[in-house]
Design a protein around this motif. Structure first.
Motif, PDB file in Angstrom:
ATOM      1  N   UNK A 177       9.177 -31.055 -18.910  1.00  0.00           N
ATOM      2  CA  UNK A 177       8.186 -30.493 -17.977  1.00  0.00           C
ATOM      3  C   UNK A 177       8.858 -29.445 -17.094  1.00  0.00           C
ATOM      4  N   UNK A 178       8.102 -28.457 -16.676  1.00  0.00           N
ATOM      5  CA  UNK A 178       8.669 -27.447 -15.793  1.00  0.00           C
ATOM      6  C   UNK A 178       7.576 -26.675 -15.091  1.00  0.00           C
ATOM      7  N   UNK A 179       8.004 -25.940 -14.071  1.00  0.00           N
ATOM      8  CA  UNK A 179       7.062 -25.168 -13.260  1.00  0.00           C
ATOM      9  C   UNK A 179       6.874 -23.776 -13.884  1.00  0.00           C
ATOM     10  N   UNK A 180       5.672 -23.232 -13.777  1.00  0.00           N
ATOM     11  CA  UNK A 180       5.472 -21.843 -14.221  1.00  0.00           C
ATOM     12  C   UNK A 180       4.917 -21.051 -13.032  1.00  0.00           C
ATOM     13  N   UNK A 181       5.642 -20.032 -12.614  1.00  0.00           N
ATOM     14  CA  UNK A 181       5.207 -19.207 -11.473  1.00  0.00           C
ATOM     15  C   UNK A 181       4.753 -17.858 -12.027  1.00  0.00           C
ATOM     16  N   UNK A 182       3.524 -17.481 -11.712  1.00  0.00           N
ATOM     17  CA  UNK A 182       3.011 -16.205 -12.232  1.00  0.00           C
ATOM     18  C   UNK A 182       2.759 -15.258 -11.074  1.00  0.00           C
ATOM     19  N   UNK A 183       3.287 -14.068 -11.187  1.00  0.00           N
ATOM     20  CA  UNK A 183       3.126 -13.084 -10.114  1.00  0.00           C
ATOM     21  C   UNK A 183       2.602 -11.790 -10.706  1.00  0.00           C
ATOM     22  N   UNK A 184       1.647 -11.213 -10.025  1.00  0.00           N
ATOM     23  CA  UNK A 184       1.188  -9.891 -10.469  1.00  0.00           C
ATOM     24  C   UNK A 184       2.225  -8.862 -10.063  1.00  0.00           C
ATOM     25  N   UNK A 185       2.428  -7.897 -10.931  1.00  0.00           N
ATOM     26  CA  UNK A 185       3.437  -6.875 -10.617  1.00  0.00           C
ATOM     27  C   UNK A 185       2.842  -5.484 -10.810  1.00  0.00           C
ATOM     28  N   UNK A 186       3.128  -4.623  -9.854  1.00  0.00           N
ATOM     29  CA  UNK A 186       2.673  -3.231  -9.955  1.00  0.00           C
ATOM     30  C   UNK A 186       3.912  -2.348 -10.050  1.00  0.00           C
ATOM     31  N   UNK A 187       3.934  -1.480 -11.039  1.00  0.00           N
ATOM     32  CA  UNK A 187       5.109  -0.612 -11.197  1.00  0.00           C
ATOM     33  C   UNK A 187       5.177   0.332  -9.990  1.00  0.00           C
ATOM     34  N   UNK A 188       6.313   0.346  -9.274  1.00  0.00           N
ATOM     35  CA  UNK A 188       6.422   1.274  -8.142  1.00  0.00           C
ATOM     36  C   UNK A 188       6.216   2.716  -8.607  1.00  0.00           C
ATOM     37  N   UNK A 189       5.553   3.501  -7.793  1.00  0.00           N
ATOM     38  CA  UNK A 189       5.170   4.849  -8.213  1.00  0.00           C
ATOM     39  C   UNK A 189       6.385   5.702  -8.591  1.00  0.00           C
ATOM     40  N   UNK A 190       7.509   5.476  -7.877  1.00  0.00           N
ATOM     41  CA  UNK A 190       8.707   6.295  -8.168  1.00  0.00           C
ATOM     42  C   UNK A 190       9.318   5.975  -9.533  1.00  0.00           C
ATOM     43  N   UNK A 191       8.923   4.832 -10.133  1.00  0.00           N
ATOM     44  CA  UNK A 191       9.452   4.475 -11.454  1.00  0.00           C
ATOM     45  C   UNK A 191       8.547   4.987 -12.574  1.00  0.00           C
ATOM     46  N   UNK A 192       7.398   5.522 -12.191  1.00  0.00           N
ATOM     47  CA  UNK A 192       6.433   5.955 -13.222  1.00  0.00           C
ATOM     48  C   UNK A 192       6.826   7.309 -13.818  1.00  0.00           C
ATOM     49  N   UNK A 193       8.076   7.373 -14.262  1.00  0.00           N
ATOM     50  CA  UNK A 193       8.573   8.629 -14.819  1.00  0.00           C
ATOM     51  C   UNK A 193       8.140   8.773 -16.278  1.00  0.00           C
ATOM     52  N   UNK A 194       7.857   7.624 -16.887  1.00  0.00           N
ATOM     53  CA  UNK A 194       7.510   7.624 -18.305  1.00  0.00           C
ATOM     54  C   UNK A 194       6.160   6.959 -18.489  1.00  0.00           C
ATOM     55  N   UNK A 195       5.492   7.354 -19.529  1.00  0.00           N
ATOM     56  CA  UNK A 195       4.196   6.745 -19.841  1.00  0.00           C
ATOM     57  C   UNK A 195       4.196   6.412 -21.331  1.00  0.00           C
ATOM     58  N   UNK A 196       3.735   5.215 -21.672  1.00  0.00           N
ATOM     59  CA  UNK A 196       3.696   4.830 -23.080  1.00  0.00           C
ATOM     60  C   UNK A 196       2.437   5.396 -23.723  1.00  0.00           C
TER      61      UNK A 196
END
Ligand code: FAD
Length: 331
Positions: A177-196
């Motif tokens: 058994x174990x804990x699952x922690x889920x967090x929403x993440x937003x890419x910081x704008x300064x890291x948005x140098x690339x787009x898939x």
């Protein structure tokens, strides 16, 4: 979880599945917790569709899983992944952070370590805990002639990338058994140098790392045609072929088959070393094999010192004879 010494393991994914090397690290991390009081193992997952991977992580030895959830993290983009891992390290201050030394892991670990200003020992072959609780990170150095143990007691997390195929994964135990922690993440704008724009999966490449039987050839194979004989033996035994660096450099076989320090570390049940002298840089990649069979015309070749079975003879005669015998026995 606040006072715990957390060991983070980055769970690398490709096409939804975890890279086996990540589970090997979880197995090793469990080992480390036995020598590091009040410690726990956490698998770090990036992207969506994490349910199965989290369940598997816990079954394979994680005390908990932390997911950074974002559609932008469904495919590897180095800047996005770096930003996510940096955020999670800043939030949870792990004691140790382990990443598999795959192509992705090598790139990512360097970027994360640089941003959080900690040390990183790349391509480790062994990990342990010193008396003061520091992580002992061992890796070959000086062209494989020396083994160095590096530690970083003042900078946290202590970061290491570890060569795939060296540590042992644990058998999954679905009752864990174990804990699952889920967090929403937003890419910081300064890291948005690339787009898939699109994701085109690479063609299936060979993966000799987890083969149970490897028939490897070196300079003694003498050319591309020689490798055909090795392939026949490998096919009969449902195995793969492998190669020394010299055979790769000669252009007889592609790089993905190279075994050794600058190639892959393998741990098959049987490793056939055909026309391979046994240089240290080759040996480091095969020493975890259960049985090493060496075929060499030179009875003084160093490979015989580590071989379990040695055959002194011309591989061009010995290998076809073995193929014939095994196909009779197995048909
Ligand atoms: P050789 O050393 O030339 O040996 C050939 C052998 O074949 C000899 O023992 C000979 O007796 C035998 N032979 C010849 N003809 C026959 C025959 N007909 N039948 C049977 N036997 C025969 N090497 C690796 O393999 N992997 C690595 O990842 C790697 N990384 C390296 C990293 C660094 C930084 C450096 C400096 C070197 C690295 N090397 C690596 C190279 C390594 O040092 C050796 O040069 C290389 O492994 C030798 O390859 P070999 O055994 O095929 O060739």
């Amino acid at each position: 979880m606040a006072d715990e010494k957390k060991i983070f393991v980055y769970v690398e994914r490709r096409n939804g599945e975890a890279n086996r090397a990540s589970w090997e690290l979880v197995g090793k991390a469990r080992d480390l917790t036995e020598k590091l009081p009040n410690s726990s193992v956490w698998g770090i997952v990036l992207g969506e569709n994490y349910e199965e991977i989290c369940a598997e992580g816990i079954a394979r030895g994680c005390d908990g899983m932390i997911v950074l959830k974002s559609p932008d993290l469904n495919h590897y983009i180095s800047h996005y992944y770096k930003a996510a891992l940096v955020e999670i390290v800043k939030e949870y201050s792990p004691e140790i952070f382990l990443i598999a030394a795959t192509l992705e892991g090598r790139e990512l670990a360097g970027m994360v370590a640089t941003e959080i200003e900690t040390g990183l020992t790349a391509d480790c072959t062994e990990l342990g805990i010193l008396e003061d609780g520091s992580l002992a990170m061992t890796r070959p150095t000086f062209g494989g002639n020396l083994i160095a143990t590096i530690y970083s007691p003042k900078h946290k997390p202590q970061m290491a990338t570890v060569r795939p195929g060296i540590m042992k994964e644990l058998e999954p135990d679905p009752s864990r058994k174990g804990e699952v922690i889920i967090k929403d993440f937003k890419i910081p704008v300064q890291e948005k140098l690339l787009r898939l724009l699109d994701f085109i999966p690479a063609e299936e490449s060979v993966n000799i790392q987890y083969a149970k039987v490897i028939v490897a050839g070196g300079k003694g194979v003498g050319g591309k045609e020689g490798f055909e004989k090795l392939k026949e033996l490998a096919n009969v035994l449902h195995g793969e072929i492998g190669a020394s660096r010299t055979a790769v450099k000669e252009g007889w076989i592609s790089e993905e088959y190279q075994v050794g320090q600058t190639g892959k570390a393998v741990r098959p049940i049987i490793y056939f070393a055909c026309g391979i002298s046994g240089a240290i840089q080759h040996i480091v990649g095969i020493k975890e094999s259960e049985i090493i069979v060496a075929i060499n015309i030179d009875e003084k070749a160093p490979i015989f010192q580590i071989a379990d079975i040695g055959i002194v003879g011309d591989l061009h005669q010995v290998v076809p004879a073995l193929t014939k015998k095994f196909s009779e026995l197995l048909s």
